[in-house]
Structure formats: C-alpha cells, structure tokens
Design an enzyme around this catalytic site. Sequence first.
Site, mmCIF file in Angstrom:
data_model
loop_
_atom_site.group_PDB
_atom_site.id
_atom_site.type_symbol
_atom_site.label_atom_id
_atom_site.label_comp_id
_atom_site.label_asym_id
_atom_site.label_seq_id
_atom_site.Cartn_x
_atom_site.Cartn_y
_atom_site.Cartn_z
ATOM 1 N N THR A 1 0.686 -1.265 0.166
ATOM 2 C CA THR A 1 0.125 -0.057 -0.182
ATOM 3 C C THR A 1 0.868 0.868 0.254
ATOM 4 O O THR A 1 2.287 1.143 0.452
ATOM 5 C CB THR A 1 -0.566 -0.276 1.405
ATOM 6 N N ASP A 2 0.332 2.665 -0.613
ATOM 7 C CA ASP A 2 0.859 3.900 -0.472
ATOM 8 C C ASP A 2 0.867 4.086 0.963
ATOM 9 O O ASP A 2 1.974 5.211 1.302
ATOM 10 C CB ASP A 2 0.249 4.606 -1.281
ATOM 11 N N GLU A 3 -0.088 3.722 1.863
ATOM 12 C CA GLU A 3 0.001 4.249 3.358
ATOM 13 C C GLU A 3 1.450 4.141 4.214
ATOM 14 O O GLU A 3 1.346 4.291 5.103
ATOM 15 C CB GLU A 3 -1.174 3.612 3.989
ATOM 16 N N TYR B 1 -2.153 -0.600 11.171
ATOM 17 C CA TYR B 1 -2.654 -0.936 9.448
ATOM 18 C C TYR B 1 -1.254 -0.882 8.719
ATOM 19 O O TYR B 1 -0.150 -1.640 8.179
ATOM 20 C CB TYR B 1 -3.261 -0.927 8.872
ATOM 21 N N LYS C 1 2.524 -3.505 6.983
ATOM 22 C CA LYS C 1 2.170 -3.494 5.757
ATOM 23 C C LYS C 1 3.803 -3.075 5.469
ATOM 24 O O LYS C 1 4.812 -3.605 5.065
ATOM 25 C CB LYS C 1 1.497 -2.535 4.931
HETATM 26 P P1 NAD Z 1 -9.561 -7.545 2.298
HETATM 27 O O1 NAD Z 1 -10.105 -6.789 3.379
HETATM 28 O O2 NAD Z 1 -11.387 -7.431 0.922
HETATM 29 O O3 NAD Z 1 -8.981 -9.011 2.505
HETATM 30 C C1 NAD Z 1 -8.146 -9.173 2.435
HETATM 31 C C2 NAD Z 1 -8.497 -10.772 1.717
HETATM 32 O O4 NAD Z 1 -7.627 -11.370 2.743
HETATM 33 C C3 NAD Z 1 -9.463 -11.269 2.621
HETATM 34 O O5 NAD Z 1 -10.414 -12.718 1.874
HETATM 35 C C4 NAD Z 1 -9.890 -12.073 3.803
HETATM 36 O O6 NAD Z 1 -10.894 -13.556 3.787
HETATM 37 C C5 NAD Z 1 -8.014 -12.870 3.592
HETATM 38 N N1 NAD Z 1 -7.437 -13.342 5.056
HETATM 39 C C6 NAD Z 1 -7.300 -12.412 5.882
HETATM 40 N N2 NAD Z 1 -5.617 -12.883 6.862
HETATM 41 C C7 NAD Z 1 -6.301 -13.679 6.297
HETATM 42 C C8 NAD Z 1 -5.209 -14.653 6.633
HETATM 43 N N3 NAD Z 1 -4.681 -14.770 7.540
HETATM 44 N N4 NAD Z 1 -4.989 -16.181 6.269
HETATM 45 C C9 NAD Z 1 -5.249 -15.831 4.631
HETATM 46 N N5 NAD Z 1 -6.563 -15.319 3.982
HETATM 47 C C10 NAD Z 1 -6.653 -14.213 5.052
HETATM 48 O O7 NAD Z 1 -8.263 -6.622 1.274
HETATM 49 P P2 NAD Z 1 -8.675 -5.714 -0.005
HETATM 50 O O8 NAD Z 1 -8.560 -3.964 0.145
HETATM 51 O O9 NAD Z 1 -8.729 -7.153 -0.861
HETATM 52 O O10 NAD Z 1 -6.186 -5.980 -0.085
HETATM 53 C C11 NAD Z 1 -5.938 -7.105 -0.627
HETATM 54 C C12 NAD Z 1 -4.739 -6.323 -0.323
HETATM 55 O O11 NAD Z 1 -4.708 -4.942 -0.790
HETATM 56 C C13 NAD Z 1 -3.901 -6.387 0.953
HETATM 57 O O12 NAD Z 1 -2.394 -6.543 1.482
HETATM 58 C C14 NAD Z 1 -4.024 -5.000 1.094
HETATM 59 O O13 NAD Z 1 -3.316 -3.889 1.758
HETATM 60 C C15 NAD Z 1 -3.561 -4.173 -0.041
HETATM 61 N N6 NAD Z 1 -3.767 -3.519 -0.730
HETATM 62 C C16 NAD Z 1 -5.335 -2.829 -0.616
HETATM 63 C C17 NAD Z 1 -5.484 -1.863 -1.004
HETATM 64 C C18 NAD Z 1 -7.201 -0.837 -1.129
HETATM 65 O O14 NAD Z 1 -7.342 0.525 -1.627
HETATM 66 N N7 NAD Z 1 -8.091 -1.871 -0.388
HETATM 67 C C19 NAD Z 1 -4.854 -0.803 -2.091
HETATM 68 C C20 NAD Z 1 -3.323 -1.181 -1.626
HETATM 69 C C21 NAD Z 1 -2.829 -1.777 -1.311
HETATM 70 O O1 DAU Z 2 -4.413 3.293 0.120
HETATM 71 C C1 DAU Z 2 -4.542 2.347 -0.104
HETATM 72 C C2 DAU Z 2 -4.999 1.797 1.287
HETATM 73 O O2 DAU Z 2 -6.545 2.318 1.045
HETATM 74 C C3 DAU Z 2 -5.172 0.456 1.825
HETATM 75 O O3 DAU Z 2 -3.825 0.365 2.210
HETATM 76 C C4 DAU Z 2 -5.901 0.018 2.761
HETATM 77 O O4 DAU Z 2 -6.315 -1.344 2.767
HETATM 78 C C5 DAU Z 2 -8.062 0.359 2.361
HETATM 79 O O5 DAU Z 2 -8.480 0.409 3.173
HETATM 80 C C6 DAU Z 2 -7.778 2.164 2.340
HETATM 81 O O6 DAU Z 2 -7.026 2.462 3.771
HETATM 82 P P1 DAU Z 2 -7.705 4.320 4.141
HETATM 83 O O7 DAU Z 2 -7.695 4.978 5.102
HETATM 84 O O8 DAU Z 2 -7.925 5.570 2.484
HETATM 85 O O9 DAU Z 2 -9.583 3.844 3.565
HETATM 86 P P2 DAU Z 2 -11.216 4.324 4.078
HETATM 87 O O10 DAU Z 2 -11.915 3.863 2.970
HETATM 88 O O11 DAU Z 2 -11.015 3.391 5.035
HETATM 89 O O12 DAU Z 2 -10.809 6.078 4.377
HETATM 90 C C7 DAU Z 2 -10.682 6.393 3.158
HETATM 91 C C8 DAU Z 2 -10.962 8.029 3.322
HETATM 92 O O13 DAU Z 2 -11.758 8.428 4.135
HETATM 93 C C9 DAU Z 2 -9.989 7.995 5.031
HETATM 94 O O14 DAU Z 2 -9.480 9.173 4.947
HETATM 95 C C10 DAU Z 2 -11.005 7.918 5.777
HETATM 96 C C11 DAU Z 2 -11.846 8.647 5.619
HETATM 97 N N1 DAU Z 2 -13.613 7.233 6.309
HETATM 98 C C12 DAU Z 2 -13.327 6.769 5.574
HETATM 99 C C13 DAU Z 2 -14.629 5.599 6.880
HETATM 100 C C14 DAU Z 2 -14.386 4.479 6.607
HETATM 101 C C15 DAU Z 2 -14.504 8.671 6.172
HETATM 102 O O15 DAU Z 2 -14.088 10.238 6.543
HETATM 103 N N2 DAU Z 2 -15.548 8.288 6.892
HETATM 104 C C16 DAU Z 2 -15.785 6.953 7.176
HETATM 105 O O16 DAU Z 2 -17.165 6.344 7.777
#
Ligand code: NAD
Ligand code: DAU
Length: 359
Positions: A130-132, A165, A169
């Site tokens: 992630t970019d975080e 988180y 990562k």
């Molecule tokens: P998600 O939470 O939707 O899915 C995570 C999956 O991992 C689920 O299917 C869950 O069952 C599985 N999982 C969790 N713990 C596990 C374990 N101990 N063993 C096996 N499986 C397990 O997550 P996502 O949003 O699809 O993110 C996927 C990946 O991409 C993550 O590594 C996250 O850090 C990364 N990522 C997400 C975003 C985003 O915006 N969602 C952006 C950048 C990177």
């Molecule tokens: O940047 C990549 C990341 O993006 C991934 O690594 C994470 O897995 C993914 O969950 C996401 O993280 P964020 O924290 O940015 O996503 P989230 O959707 O939780 O929140 C987006 C923005 O909105 C953040 O600034 C927090 C804000 N927010 C979020 C929720 C859930 C609100 O203002 N209200 C809300 O209820």
Amino acid sequence: MNVLISGGAGFIGSHVVRRFVRAYPQYRIINLDALTYAGNLENLRDIEDAPNYTFVRGDICDFDLLCRLMAQYAIDAVIHLAAESHVDRSIKDPFTFARTNVMGTLSLLEAARRYWNGRWQGKLFYHISTDEVYGSLALDAAAAAPPFGPELFCEKTPYAPHSPYSASKASADHFVRAYHDTYGMPTLVTNCSNNYGPYQFPEKLIPLCINNIRLGKPLPIYGKGENVRDWLHVEDHAGAIDAIFHRGLPGETYNIGADNEWKNRDIVHLLIRTTDRLLGRPCGASIPLITYVEDRAGHDLRYAIDSSKLQREIGWAPAYTFETGIEMTVRWYLENQPWLDAVTSGAYMSYYDDMYGKH
Ligand code: NAD
Ligand code: DAU
C-alpha cells in the site's frame, strides 16, 4: 505455471484471481484464503468451476499448511494479497494486524524459500502493498515541495507509517526485500493507492456511503473531510498486477496510482449525486445524511502516488476514468443489493464454517 494467490476471496484478490483464471488457462491458480469477515466466495461465483482454479481455505500463519501446499501444487509463483486491510480495525486491534500482515507474510516467504530451496529460476514472490507505508503528504503544494517534503510518493520516498495497519504492511515490505537481499529470492513489491469498485467490503468509504445512501443512513465524514486520497479502479490495479507479474524486474518496487486525488467530502458529494440520480431521487436528497464525526486517530492527511516508473518501464496506464469508474461502481452496488445485505449481516460466514470447518 502454478500460481498461489493469497487473499483471493477478498476485494482486490477476487479481481486478480478472476483475471488470471480467465486470461491464463495454461496456469493453475490456487486461491488460499482464510475467509475472515472480508473474504467471500460469492465474489468468485462466476469462475469457481473453471478447470484451472482451486480454492483452499487456510491461514497464511499456518506454516505447516503453507509448506504442504507449496509441495502439493508445485508452486512456481506467489501473489500475496491476504491481509487485514482496514485502518480503523487496526486502531482497535493491532495484534491481529501484526499477526496476519507481518507473521503471515513471513510464514509465506519462509515456506516459499524452503520449497524453492535456492532454485530461483522461473520463481517469483510478488507482495501487494500500500501507499500508506510512505506516511502522509502536505495538502499545500508549497509545503509539499522539496526540500520540505515530497509532492508525491515515489519508490524512493522513505517509509513513515502512522497507523498499526500501515506499520504492519511496512514491516511486511521490509521482510520481502530482506528475502531478496539475503537469500536472492526473486521478489517484487508494489505500493498502490486507494482502490474502489465492485466487491469492496462496505466498511471502506465508497461502498459504505453507497450502501448508507441506499438505506437512508448517516454518512460519517471523519474530521473536516479535507483528507485527500488518490483513487484507482480495482480492475486497473488487477491489470497493473498482471503487467508487473509478467514484466517486472525481480528485486524492484513499483508504485501504482492513477493521478486521481479527491478530498473525502467531495467524494461523498459525488456519491450522493450519482446514487440519488440512479435511484430516481431528487438531486441532493441525501445531503442531509452527511454527519461530521470525530476524526480517525493518526489520520493521514494526503496520499498521492507518482506511478511514472510503472508507466515508463512496464508500459502500464489506467483504463478507467474516475467518471465512468464511479458511475459503474454505484450501479454495481445498486444492482447487487443481496450481496450488500449478505455481507453487512455476516450471513455468509457461518455457511463457510459449515462447509470448510471453522477458521
Ligand atoms: P480485503 O480485506 O478485502 O481482503 C483480504 C483477504 O485476505 C480476505 O479475503 C481475507 O479473508 C483474507 N485474509 C485475511 N487474513 C488472512 C489470513 N490470516 N490467512 C489467509 N487469508 C486471510 O483486502 P483488499 O482491500 O482486497 O486488500 C488486498 C491487499 O491489497 C492487502 O494486502 C492490502 O494491504 C492491499 N492494498 C489494498 C488497497 C485498497 O485500497 N483496498 C490498496 C493498496 C493495497
Ligand atoms: O491507500 C491505500 C489504502 O486505502 C489501503 O492500503 C487500505 O487497505 C484501504 O482500506 C484504504 O485505506 P483508507 O484508510 O484510505 O480507506 P478508507 O476507505 O477506510 O478511508 C478513506 C478515507 O475516508 C480516509 O481518509 C478516512 C475517510 N473515512 C473513512 C470511513 C470508513 C471517512 O471519512 N468516513 C468513514 O466512514
């Protein structure tokens, strides 16, 4: 090639699994997922019977299982997405994030190292991050300019995670690079910006808002809603992962993003406009649902990705504009209300426990 994809039942993982199963019938895809609250096999109904697809319910922290799977399926490559992914949950329960994201990643690396045993030819461990991990950028362009700080996150930006988180990562990323530098394992790391699209668990901002607008529930905006996120359609992310898997240089890191920065409160207004229109409600009918709530602890102000290395060296570019991506996403959630209702009620989880045994 036998490819193990971890976390393939989650949001991004399901798009990656679908893409690989369909585009590469010559590969065998093994989807390893623990089916936590975020994993849902409904996300993969359309490909579950494909001859080149196998699902295994299992935990990436179960080292013995990982070693067995590496040998049983003669795994050549790992695409590692399994993680705890929600920042708010990490603030309440950091241990689970360290367990899955750090120890789970390390377990997967070590199982691959032992199975490949120095025979690296044709092998790859690709970690999705992630970019975080880079921390937070200033909002103001002058304050964000060098030497005061980077304007955008690039691959050389120093790590500065703020949430449990992102700290977990970042730690996982370091372990992956350590395996490359210490053992010579061919690894890749990509750091991507915020994804949106179908099958995202409705705890994240975009699906949460679409669901709450549909149900007439409050739309919680943290703080003043001025935090900025850089949004990418999940299918563009899956396309980038495909391109990097096939053309990335082992040992490298690539940032993935679409130059698409939005303030949270502007996103919420866009979602209200789009959802109200598609539901046939008067324009702005859902604006009164907006509720400003207490800010997230340690809330990063701004994320913004420089993906020029990926564009230059791999030739990837996003296909979706935000306009079409958001319109299609809102339509998808409105057309898949049973999916939303099932995941918000948690109804699907006991079904998996009955079918695959309790996790
Ligand atoms: P998600 O939470 O939707 O899915 C995570 C999956 O991992 C689920 O299917 C869950 O069952 C599985 N999982 C969790 N713990 C596990 C374990 N101990 N063993 C096996 N499986 C397990 O997550 P996502 O949003 O699809 O993110 C996927 C990946 O991409 C993550 O590594 C996250 O850090 C990364 N990522 C997400 C975003 C985003 O915006 N969602 C952006 C950048 C990177
Ligand atoms: O940047 C990549 C990341 O993006 C991934 O690594 C994470 O897995 C993914 O969950 C996401 O993280 P964020 O924290 O940015 O996503 P989230 O959707 O939780 O929140 C987006 C923005 O909105 C953040 O600034 C927090 C804000 N927010 C979020 C929720 C859930 C609100 O203002 N209200 C809300 O209820």
